[in-house]
Design a protein around this motif. Structure first.
Motif, PDB file in Angstrom:
ATOM      1  N   TYR A   8     -21.595  18.584   3.854  1.00  0.00           N
ATOM      2  CA  TYR A   8     -21.287  17.957   2.606  1.00  0.00           C
ATOM      3  C   TYR A   8     -22.596  18.074   1.989  1.00  0.00           C
ATOM      4  CZ  TYR A   8     -21.292  14.037  -1.216  1.00  0.00           C
ATOM      5  OH  TYR A   8     -21.636  13.427  -2.206  1.00  0.00           O
ATOM      6  N   TYR A   9     -23.379  17.708   2.887  1.00  0.00           N
ATOM      7  CA  TYR A   9     -25.600  18.037   2.589  1.00  0.00           C
ATOM      8  C   TYR A   9     -25.279  19.242   1.992  1.00  0.00           C
ATOM      9  CZ  TYR A   9     -30.078  17.313   4.209  1.00  0.00           C
ATOM     10  OH  TYR A   9     -31.696  17.854   2.962  1.00  0.00           O
ATOM     11  N   ILE A  10     -24.949  20.916   2.685  1.00  0.00           N
ATOM     12  CA  ILE A  10     -25.901  21.935   1.957  1.00  0.00           C
ATOM     13  C   ILE A  10     -24.760  21.945   0.903  1.00  0.00           C
ATOM     14  CG2 ILE A  10     -24.647  24.135   2.638  1.00  0.00           C
ATOM     15  CD1 ILE A  10     -25.517  23.803   5.884  1.00  0.00           C
ATOM     16  N   SER A  11     -23.298  21.347   1.079  1.00  0.00           N
ATOM     17  CA  SER A  11     -22.557  21.859  -0.682  1.00  0.00           C
ATOM     18  C   SER A  11     -23.907  20.714  -1.927  1.00  0.00           C
ATOM     19  CB  SER A  11     -21.696  20.778  -0.140  1.00  0.00           C
ATOM     20  OG  SER A  11     -21.178  20.763  -1.844  1.00  0.00           O
ATOM     21  N   SER A  12     -24.855  19.944  -1.360  1.00  0.00           N
ATOM     22  CA  SER A  12     -24.846  18.905  -2.530  1.00  0.00           C
ATOM     23  C   SER A  12     -25.978  19.275  -2.674  1.00  0.00           C
ATOM     24  CB  SER A  12     -25.429  17.642  -1.722  1.00  0.00           C
ATOM     25  OG  SER A  12     -23.822  16.910  -1.639  1.00  0.00           O
ATOM     26  N   LEU A  13     -26.845  20.479  -1.820  1.00  0.00           N
ATOM     27  CA  LEU A  13     -27.979  20.777  -1.930  1.00  0.00           C
ATOM     28  C   LEU A  13     -27.961  21.973  -3.108  1.00  0.00           C
ATOM     29  CD1 LEU A  13     -31.379  21.344  -1.136  1.00  0.00           C
ATOM     30  CD2 LEU A  13     -30.614  22.876   0.599  1.00  0.00           C
ATOM     31  N   VAL A  14     -26.961  22.585  -2.675  1.00  0.00           N
ATOM     32  CA  VAL A  14     -26.605  24.305  -3.813  1.00  0.00           C
ATOM     33  C   VAL A  14     -26.466  23.400  -4.861  1.00  0.00           C
ATOM     34  CG1 VAL A  14     -25.333  25.938  -3.948  1.00  0.00           C
ATOM     35  CG2 VAL A  14     -25.444  25.242  -1.672  1.00  0.00           C
ATOM     36  N   ALA A  15     -25.891  22.499  -4.851  1.00  0.00           N
ATOM     37  CA  ALA A  15     -25.425  22.002  -6.586  1.00  0.00           C
ATOM     38  C   ALA A  15     -26.862  21.725  -7.349  1.00  0.00           C
ATOM     39  CB  ALA A  15     -23.810  20.931  -5.828  1.00  0.00           C
ATOM     40  N   VAL A  16     -27.223  21.134  -6.501  1.00  0.00           N
ATOM     41  CA  VAL A  16     -28.866  20.506  -7.507  1.00  0.00           C
ATOM     42  C   VAL A  16     -29.399  21.453  -6.958  1.00  0.00           C
ATOM     43  CG1 VAL A  16     -30.943  18.548  -6.207  1.00  0.00           C
ATOM     44  CG2 VAL A  16     -28.653  17.892  -5.620  1.00  0.00           C
ATOM     45  N   ALA A 138     -33.412  12.589   0.263  1.00  0.00           N
ATOM     46  CA  ALA A 138     -34.464  14.126   0.074  1.00  0.00           C
ATOM     47  C   ALA A 138     -34.139  15.419   0.224  1.00  0.00           C
ATOM     48  CB  ALA A 138     -35.084  14.120   1.629  1.00  0.00           C
ATOM     49  N   ASN A 139     -32.969  15.616  -0.254  1.00  0.00           N
ATOM     50  CA  ASN A 139     -32.127  16.322  -0.550  1.00  0.00           C
ATOM     51  C   ASN A 139     -32.133  16.342  -1.991  1.00  0.00           C
ATOM     52  OD1 ASN A 139     -29.715  18.130   0.224  1.00  0.00           O
ATOM     53  ND2 ASN A 139     -28.374  17.588  -0.296  1.00  0.00           N
ATOM     54  N   SER A 140     -31.648  15.931  -2.165  1.00  0.00           N
ATOM     55  CA  SER A 140     -31.347  15.940  -3.747  1.00  0.00           C
ATOM     56  C   SER A 140     -33.175  16.379  -4.057  1.00  0.00           C
ATOM     57  CB  SER A 140     -31.097  14.550  -4.627  1.00  0.00           C
ATOM     58  OG  SER A 140     -31.951  13.653  -4.357  1.00  0.00           O
ATOM     59  N   ARG A 141     -33.731  15.611  -3.774  1.00  0.00           N
ATOM     60  CA  ARG A 141     -35.961  16.244  -4.824  1.00  0.00           C
ATOM     61  C   ARG A 141     -36.080  17.637  -4.131  1.00  0.00           C
ATOM     62  NH1 ARG A 141     -34.690  10.989  -4.986  1.00  0.00           N
ATOM     63  NH2 ARG A 141     -35.272   9.782  -6.633  1.00  0.00           N
ATOM     64  N   THR A 142     -35.536  17.779  -2.448  1.00  0.00           N
ATOM     65  CA  THR A 142     -35.671  19.236  -2.676  1.00  0.00           C
ATOM     66  C   THR A 142     -35.387  20.154  -3.347  1.00  0.00           C
ATOM     67  OG1 THR A 142     -36.109  17.920  -0.017  1.00  0.00           O
ATOM     68  CG2 THR A 142     -35.860  20.607  -0.528  1.00  0.00           C
ATOM     69  N   GLY A 143     -33.560  20.183  -3.512  1.00  0.00           N
ATOM     70  CA  GLY A 143     -32.874  21.010  -4.115  1.00  0.00           C
ATOM     71  C   GLY A 143     -33.500  21.543  -6.081  1.00  0.00           C
ATOM     72  N   TYR A 144     -34.548  19.518  -6.347  1.00  0.00           N
ATOM     73  CA  TYR A 144     -34.723  19.521  -7.346  1.00  0.00           C
ATOM     74  C   TYR A 144     -35.414  20.336  -7.458  1.00  0.00           C
ATOM     75  CZ  TYR A 144     -36.423  17.769 -12.197  1.00  0.00           C
ATOM     76  OH  TYR A 144     -37.289  17.929 -13.137  1.00  0.00           O
ATOM     77  N   LEU A 145     -36.816  20.318  -6.185  1.00  0.00           N
ATOM     78  CA  LEU A 145     -38.083  21.103  -6.384  1.00  0.00           C
ATOM     79  C   LEU A 145     -37.816  22.099  -6.574  1.00  0.00           C
ATOM     80  CD1 LEU A 145     -41.103  20.695  -6.537  1.00  0.00           C
ATOM     81  CD2 LEU A 145     -40.436  20.453  -3.660  1.00  0.00           C
ATOM     82  N   ILE A 146     -36.896  23.339  -6.354  1.00  0.00           N
ATOM     83  CA  ILE A 146     -36.421  24.238  -5.322  1.00  0.00           C
ATOM     84  C   ILE A 146     -35.876  25.111  -7.278  1.00  0.00           C
ATOM     85  CG2 ILE A 146     -35.054  26.259  -5.056  1.00  0.00           C
ATOM     86  CD1 ILE A 146     -35.266  24.197  -1.867  1.00  0.00           C
ATOM     87  N   GLY A 147     -34.895  23.560  -7.628  1.00  0.00           N
ATOM     88  CA  GLY A 147     -34.811  24.139  -9.111  1.00  0.00           C
ATOM     89  C   GLY A 147     -35.406  24.475 -10.067  1.00  0.00           C
ATOM     90  N   MET A 148     -36.785  23.673  -9.628  1.00  0.00           N
ATOM     91  CA  MET A 148     -37.290  23.578 -10.589  1.00  0.00           C
ATOM     92  C   MET A 148     -38.592  24.515 -10.763  1.00  0.00           C
ATOM     93  SD  MET A 148     -40.450  20.952 -11.117  1.00  0.00           S
ATOM     94  CE  MET A 148     -41.250  21.086 -10.046  1.00  0.00           C
ATOM     95  N   ILE A 165     -25.474  31.415 -15.803  1.00  0.00           N
ATOM     96  CA  ILE A 165     -24.384  31.892 -14.662  1.00  0.00           C
ATOM     97  C   ILE A 165     -25.213  32.166 -13.585  1.00  0.00           C
ATOM     98  CG2 ILE A 165     -24.363  34.749 -14.410  1.00  0.00           C
ATOM     99  CD1 ILE A 165     -23.617  35.808 -17.095  1.00  0.00           C
ATOM    100  N   ILE A 166     -26.731  32.215 -13.311  1.00  0.00           N
ATOM    101  CA  ILE A 166     -26.822  32.243 -12.442  1.00  0.00           C
ATOM    102  C   ILE A 166     -26.710  30.502 -11.781  1.00  0.00           C
ATOM    103  CG2 ILE A 166     -29.403  31.894 -10.310  1.00  0.00           C
ATOM    104  CD1 ILE A 166     -30.631  33.996 -12.196  1.00  0.00           C
ATOM    105  N   GLU A 167     -26.989  29.736 -12.454  1.00  0.00           N
ATOM    106  CA  GLU A 167     -25.897  28.260 -11.727  1.00  0.00           C
ATOM    107  C   GLU A 167     -24.280  28.465 -11.656  1.00  0.00           C
ATOM    108  OE1 GLU A 167     -25.667  23.443 -13.595  1.00  0.00           O
ATOM    109  OE2 GLU A 167     -26.910  25.428 -15.247  1.00  0.00           O
ATOM    110  N   VAL A 168     -23.531  29.067 -12.232  1.00  0.00           N
ATOM    111  CA  VAL A 168     -22.309  29.027 -11.963  1.00  0.00           C
ATOM    112  C   VAL A 168     -22.384  29.455 -10.605  1.00  0.00           C
ATOM    113  CG1 VAL A 168     -20.106  30.277 -12.719  1.00  0.00           C
ATOM    114  CG2 VAL A 168     -21.989  29.434 -14.710  1.00  0.00           C
ATOM    115  N   ILE A 169     -22.570  30.850 -10.558  1.00  0.00           N
ATOM    116  CA  ILE A 169     -22.742  31.301  -8.755  1.00  0.00           C
ATOM    117  C   ILE A 169     -23.216  30.376  -8.175  1.00  0.00           C
ATOM    118  CG2 ILE A 169     -23.620  32.766  -7.451  1.00  0.00           C
ATOM    119  CD1 ILE A 169     -24.700  34.701 -10.257  1.00  0.00           C
ATOM    120  N   GLY A 170     -23.849  29.295  -8.892  1.00  0.00           N
ATOM    121  CA  GLY A 170     -24.431  28.542  -7.687  1.00  0.00           C
ATOM    122  C   GLY A 170     -23.612  27.048  -6.962  1.00  0.00           C
TER     123      GLY A 170
END
Length: 400
Positions: A8-16, A138-148, A165-170
């Protein structure tokens, strides 16, 4: 933590990450075409949608397996992004599809985030809830930082269609991981009463438990404090600090890094924080730090102090959210927790949207420094009064 939580943690990270990529790219694209006030109004409108659908979707979360609802929300995001890409091709030069994307995506976020509250409660033992919530923060903020970072780079070198399109793949990757997660011990709500009666039961539960009303009051006040940092950060950097988009990015990064570090530290010392009273004290203290930092932003125009204040805001917001979620998970029965959490989110976002509209108006009347100072000062006064009046009630009623 168990394997289910890890998936669930990994799935959430990819989505974020996917969500952050498009959010940064889309917001930057739209902000270049509308005024500061209109941008604040747009953000407020997405919060109003969050309020409305948090109320309307609350019974569904308690009646259905939360992991199934979470999967549906991810599928909805994939479909929405594909439709948006098609509309951008058909309506070239229009920001309409992107505005709709932000608004409808906020509805799907309600489904995902409100369901996540219940998923964690089922897949994590109660004694590890604090640690799990700290790791997810921490997961949500790390994902946001990478996504930013990715969003900023991609929007510079690619068009908005390709970014989406890249977001669709994620989200497709995230969805694939979710099919490996199941909740075997789930028991749906046995309440078969009518839909709107279910909603009313959620409100009744909140009204009959005064401590919940006090907790959400504190959350509303905390959200009020940081309102200008959400709606007026770009103008603050440009007009108060007289700096460029680079400084804006540095401030965003400092807040995120502050949130990541504080969340990881909280996860490491979670056992000590479980002691009676500490979790509640952390909740109140972090809310106060948000107000104080915003007050100080109304005074200083030098970069170094401002950087420190924004870093503290990032730390205090993350620390605030962790005990907030954990306290509610531990003290609300599972069969009604989905409705109660969704309605609390609705109440919080309703007030946040009003504060956002208010900030859009006030900035057209007063200087940015005065707006920051007043939001911080008024929220701090309300916090102190709330704790003086209801502090004993909270300590007596909450199981921490």
């Amino acid at each position: 933590m168990n394997n289910t939580f890890k998936l669930y943690y990994i799935s959430s990270l990819v989505a974020v990450i996917g969500n952050a990529v498009s959010q940064i790219a889309v917001s930057w694209y739209i902000s270049s075409m509308i005024s500061h006030a209109h941008l604040a109004y747009l953000i407020a409108s997405t919060f109003l949608c969050t309020f409305l659908f948090s109320v309307l979707l609350s019974p569904i979360i308690d009646r259905n397996n939360p992991i199934r609802i979470y999967r549906i929300s991810v599928v909805g995001r994939i479909i929405l992004l594909i439709v948006t890409i098609v509309l951008l091709k058909l309506l070239e030069g229009s920001i309409g599809p992107l505005v709709l994307l932000l608004i409808i995506q906020s509805i799907l976020t309600v489904m995902g985030s409100n369901t996540s509250f219940k998923i964690v409660k089922y897949i994590v033992p109660e004694e590890k809830l604090l640690k799990a919530n700290a790791l997810l923060t921490a997961n949500s903020r790390t994902g946001y930082l990478i996504g930013m970072f990715l969003g900023g780079i991609l929007i510079k070198y690619l068009n908005i269609d390709t970014v989406l399109i890249i977001e669709v793949i994620g989200y497709c990757l995230s969805l694939g991981l979710l099919f490996f997660i199941s909740i075997n011990n789930y028991v749906g709500s046995q309440n078969t009463s009518k839909y709107f009666k279910n909603i009313w039961e959620g409100f009744s539960y909140i009204a009959n438990n005064k401590w919940i009303m006090v907790v959400i009051l504190i959350a509303v006040i905390a959200n009020m404090a940081i309102t200008p940092t959400n709606t007026l950060l770009a103008p603050y950097v440009q007009e108060v600090l007289k700096e460029s988009s680079l400084t804006f990015s540095v401030i965003e990064i400092l807040m995120i890094v502050g949130g990541i570090l504080s969340s990881l530290i909280t996860s490491k010392i979670s056992k000590h924080l479980e002691k009676k009273g500490i979790l509640l004290n952390l909740f109140i203290t972090s809310a106060s730090l948000q107000s104080i930092s915003v007050i100080l932003l109304g005074f200083h125009i030098m970069k170094i102090p401002v950087f420190i204040y924004f870093f503290i805001i990032g730390v205090s917001v993350a620390i605030f959210n962790i005990p907030f979620v954990t306290i509610l998970q531990k003290n609300i029965p599972s069969d009604i927790s989905g409705r109660v959490w969704s309605l609390l989110v609705a109440i919080s976002t309703l007030f946040s949207s009003l504060f956002y509209y208010l900030s859009g108006y006030l900035v057209s009347v007063f200087s940015l420094k005065i707006v920051f100072f007043n939001f911080g000062l008024i929220s701090l006064i309300f916090l102190v009064l709330t704790f003086l009046i209801f502090g004993k009630l909270l300590k007596k009623s909450i199981k921490v």
